[in-house]
Design an enzyme around this catalytic site. Structure first.
Site: not given
Length: 339
Positions: A255, A303, A315
């Site tokens: 990520c 994240h 993402h």
């Protein structure tokens, strides 16, 4: 619902020892999974178990990234120290040669005591003048040598300390890698558990991981140009690329690696980890998000994705899921940052 977990931002300074603590906890939590056969729990429990595994795995990835980044920093520091030491050593060697030449000249002249040399000198005044100059030069060079030797000792100590830190960090990274492999094995098992679910339940899991939160405000697109526009173009070009442990492109991404790589294509250097990226610019409200803004998730910013407009982010979700669009409210938003 996968999320990239990372160490707290202060963990970037705490280094690999903090990462190991996080990963040890992750491994302990994951260890219970291996004893549970796929048919032993209801489908809801299986989906929850898979989701927990993804979160722990992503946390491990970000911890590894943090340790890796710190290792690179230490390597640069060690290299700089070694270069400084080499330059100082060269100066010391040159000074020693000059001092040695003076000593040799005195020896060849007979090494007479000053009083005797004065007695036999044909020009006492000239001798005294030269002796005075020689004394000043020798004292100056001796002082300079002493100073350089002191600096050399300090630099040598710095190099030893940096090398020790680097050696310790390398050991920690090796341990992090072992934890990573353990988590990867658990993820493979989690993937098998998910694939063993009936098709309807697998589809429900995927829908749940991509759903927005009720009541989440939907920011608009807003203007996009310049470097933010270039970053958005880059992140869109990565759509469909696989999630890869610890990777920051161009063939695969985790990520934070995706966000870092995308902004690198726009000429902006971002930190490697999601928590550090959360502080890599100006914070803005989610309602004012514009394409190119960095969106971090969960209270620990574990994240991260890039807002691309129309209420969506791009993402790298979790292992097994490619880089993709998802609603900006797919999970609790921690912050929105504009680099």
């Amino acid at each position: 619902m996968g999320s990239h977990r990372r160490l707290a931002q202060s963990g970037f300074d705490r280094g690999a020892s903090s990462a190991l603590g996080v990963l040890s906890a992750a491994a302990a939590a994951l260890g219970a999974v291996s004893a549970v056969p796929a048919t032993a729990a209801p489908h809801d429990d299986t989906r929850a178990e898979v989701d927990r595994l993804y979160e722990e795995a992503e946390q491990a990835t970000e911890a590894y990234n943090s340790a890796d980044e710190r290792a690179d920093t230490l390597r640069e520091q060690v290299g700089t120290a070694q270069d400084r030491i080499a330059r100082q050593q060269e100066r010391v060697n040159g000074l020693r040669e000059r001092l040695g030449s003076l000593a040799g000249a005195q020896y060849r002249s007979g090494g007479l005591a000053p009083s005797m040399a004065l007695l036999f000198s044909r020009d006492p005044e000239d001798y005294l003048a030269k002796a005075s100059v020689l004394d000043r030069i020798t004292a100056h060079q001796a002082g300079e040598l002493k100073e350089l030797q002191g600096a050399l000792r300090e630099l040598a100590q710095e190099r030893a300390e940096a090398a020790g830190k680097l050696a310790e960090l390398e050991k920690s990274r090796t341990a992090v890698g072992r934890h990573k492999r353990t988590v990867e094995q658990k993820l493979a098992k989690a993937r098998r558990l998910l694939e063993a679910l009936p098709p309807g339940d697998r589809a429900a899991y995927d829908r749940a991981s991509r759903s927005g939160r009720d009541g989440m405000p939907a920011p608009g697109s807003g203007p996009v140009s310049g470097r933010a526009g270039a970053a958005v173009a880059a992140v869109r070009s990565a759509l469909g690329k696989p999630y890869v442990w610890g990777a920051n492109g161009p063939g695969g991404f985790d990520c934070s690696g995706l966000v870092q790589w995308s902004y690198a294509q726009a000429g902006i250097a971002l930190p490697r980890t999601s928590q550090a990226q959360a502080h890599a610019g100006r914070r803005v409200p989610l309602s004012e998000a514009r394409p190119g803004d960095i969106v971090t998730y969960r209270s620990d910013a574990s994240h991260v994705g890039m807002y691309v407009g129309n209420g969506q982010v791009i993402h790298a979700p979790y292992p097994g899921a490619p880089v993709r669009y998802d609603p900006v409210g797919m999970m609790p938003v921690s912050s929105v940052t504009r680099p």
